[in-house]
Design a protein around this motif. Structure first.
Motif, PDB file in Angstrom:
ATOM      1  N   TRP A   1       0.827  -1.208   0.000  1.00  0.00           N
ATOM      2  CA  TRP A   1       0.000   0.000   0.000  1.00  0.00           C
ATOM      3  C   TRP A   1       0.860   1.257   0.000  1.00  0.00           C
ATOM      4  O   TRP A   1       0.521   2.262  -0.645  1.00  0.00           O
ATOM      5  CB  TRP A   1      -0.945   0.007   1.198  1.00  0.00           C
ATOM      6  CG  TRP A   1      -2.159  -0.820   0.961  1.00  0.00           C
ATOM      7  CD1 TRP A   1      -2.426  -2.051   1.477  1.00  0.00           C
ATOM      8  CD2 TRP A   1      -3.263  -0.499   0.119  1.00  0.00           C
ATOM      9  NE1 TRP A   1      -3.628  -2.514   1.012  1.00  0.00           N
ATOM     10  CE2 TRP A   1      -4.164  -1.575   0.169  1.00  0.00           C
ATOM     11  CE3 TRP A   1      -3.582   0.594  -0.677  1.00  0.00           C
ATOM     12  CZ2 TRP A   1      -5.360  -1.586  -0.528  1.00  0.00           C
ATOM     13  CZ3 TRP A   1      -4.776   0.585  -1.379  1.00  0.00           C
ATOM     14  CH2 TRP A   1      -5.638  -0.497  -1.302  1.00  0.00           C
TER      15      TRP A   1
ATOM     16  N   VAL B   1       0.796  19.537   1.642  1.00  0.00           N
ATOM     17  CA  VAL B   1       0.114  18.241   1.758  1.00  0.00           C
ATOM     18  C   VAL B   1       0.758  17.215   0.813  1.00  0.00           C
ATOM     19  O   VAL B   1       0.879  16.037   1.150  1.00  0.00           O
ATOM     20  CB  VAL B   1      -1.397  18.393   1.498  1.00  0.00           C
ATOM     21  CG1 VAL B   1      -2.100  17.059   1.518  1.00  0.00           C
ATOM     22  CG2 VAL B   1      -2.018  19.329   2.522  1.00  0.00           C
TER      23      VAL B   1
ATOM     24  N   SER C   1       2.442  13.728   2.115  1.00  0.00           N
ATOM     25  CA  SER C   1       2.112  12.410   1.590  1.00  0.00           C
ATOM     26  C   SER C   1       3.371  11.668   1.158  1.00  0.00           C
ATOM     27  O   SER C   1       3.540  10.477   1.445  1.00  0.00           O
ATOM     28  CB  SER C   1       1.143  12.534   0.415  1.00  0.00           C
ATOM     29  OG  SER C   1       0.886  11.270  -0.150  1.00  0.00           O
TER      30      SER C   1
ATOM     31  N   VAL D   1      -1.964   5.132   6.478  1.00  0.00           N
ATOM     32  CA  VAL D   1      -3.275   5.796   6.454  1.00  0.00           C
ATOM     33  C   VAL D   1      -3.096   7.301   6.268  1.00  0.00           C
ATOM     34  O   VAL D   1      -3.802   7.927   5.480  1.00  0.00           O
ATOM     35  CB  VAL D   1      -4.076   5.469   7.737  1.00  0.00           C
ATOM     36  CG1 VAL D   1      -5.288   6.367   7.871  1.00  0.00           C
ATOM     37  CG2 VAL D   1      -4.489   4.014   7.743  1.00  0.00           C
ATOM     38  N   VAL D   2      -2.131   7.884   6.982  1.00  0.00           N
ATOM     39  CA  VAL D   2      -1.842   9.319   6.818  1.00  0.00           C
ATOM     40  C   VAL D   2      -1.401   9.610   5.386  1.00  0.00           C
ATOM     41  O   VAL D   2      -1.812  10.612   4.785  1.00  0.00           O
ATOM     42  CB  VAL D   2      -0.775   9.777   7.837  1.00  0.00           C
ATOM     43  CG1 VAL D   2      -0.237  11.150   7.507  1.00  0.00           C
ATOM     44  CG2 VAL D   2      -1.338   9.750   9.243  1.00  0.00           C
ATOM     45  N   GLN D   3      -0.563   8.731   4.840  1.00  0.00           N
ATOM     46  CA  GLN D   3      -0.083   8.907   3.469  1.00  0.00           C
ATOM     47  C   GLN D   3      -1.246   8.961   2.485  1.00  0.00           C
ATOM     48  O   GLN D   3      -1.320   9.858   1.639  1.00  0.00           O
ATOM     49  CB  GLN D   3       0.868   7.761   3.097  1.00  0.00           C
ATOM     50  CG  GLN D   3       1.283   7.753   1.635  1.00  0.00           C
ATOM     51  CD  GLN D   3       1.965   6.460   1.228  1.00  0.00           C
ATOM     52  OE1 GLN D   3       2.066   5.519   2.016  1.00  0.00           O
ATOM     53  NE2 GLN D   3       2.440   6.412   0.010  1.00  0.00           N
ATOM     54  N   TRP D   4      -2.160   7.996   2.583  1.00  0.00           N
ATOM     55  CA  TRP D   4      -3.269   7.939   1.639  1.00  0.00           C
ATOM     56  C   TRP D   4      -4.256   9.081   1.854  1.00  0.00           C
ATOM     57  O   TRP D   4      -4.809   9.625   0.888  1.00  0.00           O
ATOM     58  CB  TRP D   4      -3.957   6.582   1.705  1.00  0.00           C
ATOM     59  CG  TRP D   4      -3.249   5.592   0.836  1.00  0.00           C
ATOM     60  CD1 TRP D   4      -2.255   4.750   1.195  1.00  0.00           C
ATOM     61  CD2 TRP D   4      -3.447   5.394  -0.564  1.00  0.00           C
ATOM     62  NE1 TRP D   4      -1.830   4.022   0.113  1.00  0.00           N
ATOM     63  CE2 TRP D   4      -2.554   4.400  -0.983  1.00  0.00           C
ATOM     64  CE3 TRP D   4      -4.301   5.954  -1.499  1.00  0.00           C
ATOM     65  CZ2 TRP D   4      -2.486   3.964  -2.290  1.00  0.00           C
ATOM     66  CZ3 TRP D   4      -4.238   5.507  -2.814  1.00  0.00           C
ATOM     67  CH2 TRP D   4      -3.338   4.535  -3.190  1.00  0.00           C
ATOM     68  N   CYS D   5      -4.482   9.453   3.114  1.00  0.00           N
ATOM     69  CA  CYS D   5      -5.376  10.591   3.376  1.00  0.00           C
ATOM     70  C   CYS D   5      -4.794  11.877   2.801  1.00  0.00           C
ATOM     71  O   CYS D   5      -5.515  12.685   2.210  1.00  0.00           O
ATOM     72  CB  CYS D   5      -5.627  10.736   4.871  1.00  0.00           C
ATOM     73  SG  CYS D   5      -6.699   9.463   5.546  1.00  0.00           S
ATOM     74  N   ALA D   6      -3.492  12.064   2.967  1.00  0.00           N
ATOM     75  CA  ALA D   6      -2.844  13.250   2.410  1.00  0.00           C
ATOM     76  C   ALA D   6      -2.890  13.227   0.883  1.00  0.00           C
ATOM     77  O   ALA D   6      -3.106  14.266   0.248  1.00  0.00           O
ATOM     78  CB  ALA D   6      -1.398  13.339   2.900  1.00  0.00           C
ATOM     79  N   GLN D   7      -2.705  12.064   0.302  1.00  0.00           N
ATOM     80  CA  GLN D   7      -2.750  11.970  -1.156  1.00  0.00           C
ATOM     81  C   GLN D   7      -4.141  12.294  -1.688  1.00  0.00           C
ATOM     82  O   GLN D   7      -4.285  13.034  -2.669  1.00  0.00           O
ATOM     83  CB  GLN D   7      -2.338  10.568  -1.601  1.00  0.00           C
ATOM     84  CG  GLN D   7      -2.321  10.403  -3.107  1.00  0.00           C
ATOM     85  CD  GLN D   7      -1.624   9.131  -3.512  1.00  0.00           C
ATOM     86  OE1 GLN D   7      -0.868   8.563  -2.746  1.00  0.00           O
ATOM     87  NE2 GLN D   7      -1.871   8.697  -4.727  1.00  0.00           N
ATOM     88  N   LEU D   8      -5.162  11.775  -1.045  1.00  0.00           N
ATOM     89  CA  LEU D   8      -6.525  12.086  -1.469  1.00  0.00           C
ATOM     90  C   LEU D   8      -6.850  13.558  -1.238  1.00  0.00           C
ATOM     91  O   LEU D   8      -7.561  14.177  -2.039  1.00  0.00           O
ATOM     92  CB  LEU D   8      -7.519  11.191  -0.731  1.00  0.00           C
ATOM     93  CG  LEU D   8      -7.442   9.704  -1.090  1.00  0.00           C
ATOM     94  CD1 LEU D   8      -8.354   8.901  -0.180  1.00  0.00           C
ATOM     95  CD2 LEU D   8      -7.784   9.485  -2.545  1.00  0.00           C
ATOM     96  N   LEU D   9      -6.304  14.133  -0.173  1.00  0.00           N
ATOM     97  CA  LEU D   9      -6.515  15.552   0.091  1.00  0.00           C
ATOM     98  C   LEU D   9      -5.840  16.420  -0.961  1.00  0.00           C
ATOM     99  O   LEU D   9      -6.402  17.435  -1.383  1.00  0.00           O
ATOM    100  CB  LEU D   9      -5.996  15.908   1.487  1.00  0.00           C
ATOM    101  CG  LEU D   9      -6.195  17.356   1.932  1.00  0.00           C
ATOM    102  CD1 LEU D   9      -7.674  17.725   1.918  1.00  0.00           C
ATOM    103  CD2 LEU D   9      -5.596  17.562   3.316  1.00  0.00           C
TER     104      LEU D   9
END
Length: 111
Positions: A19, A65, A69, A93-101
């Motif tokens: 992931w 951001v 990520s 989880v932080v990585q993916w949240c930042a990427q989506l942000l």
């Protein structure tokens, strides 16, 4: 014979690595596709050409951001595998949240 805990840990570590690598590989395409979609919109092209109707989100926030990520993905790959599995999970989880942000902030410029 191996215990269930011994076989689950390497599987979880492998999944977290997958992931994290997937997030790092998809980060740049996410940004590029988002910008293409923004520039294809009427508002995005008007902002680019005339400087009108631009987003109120500062570019430094988007860059921050993006770098967060990227850094989270690298940290998730560099953390020790066996002992740090819960921490690595949180970092991914932080990585993916930042990427989506990042994608959402860029796409928000077109709205």
């Amino acid at each position: 014979m191996s215990t269930p805990q011994q076989t689950t840990a390497p599987t979880a570590d492998r999944a977290l690595t997958w992931w994290s690598v997937a997030g790092l590989v998809l980060l740049l395409p996410t940004v590029v596709v988002s910008w293409i979609l923004v520039l294809a919109s009427a508002r995005g092209s008007e902002c680019l050409m005339y400087g009108r109707h631009c987003s109120s989100v500062p570019g430094s926030v988007v860059f921050g951001v993006f770098w967060a990520s990227l850094a989270a993905g690298v940290v998730a790959l560099l953390l020790p595998r066996a002992r740090w599995t819960p921490v690595r999970c949180g970092v991914v989880v932080v990585q993916w949240c930042a990427q989506l942000l990042v994608g959402a902030l860029i796409l928000g410029r077109a709205v």
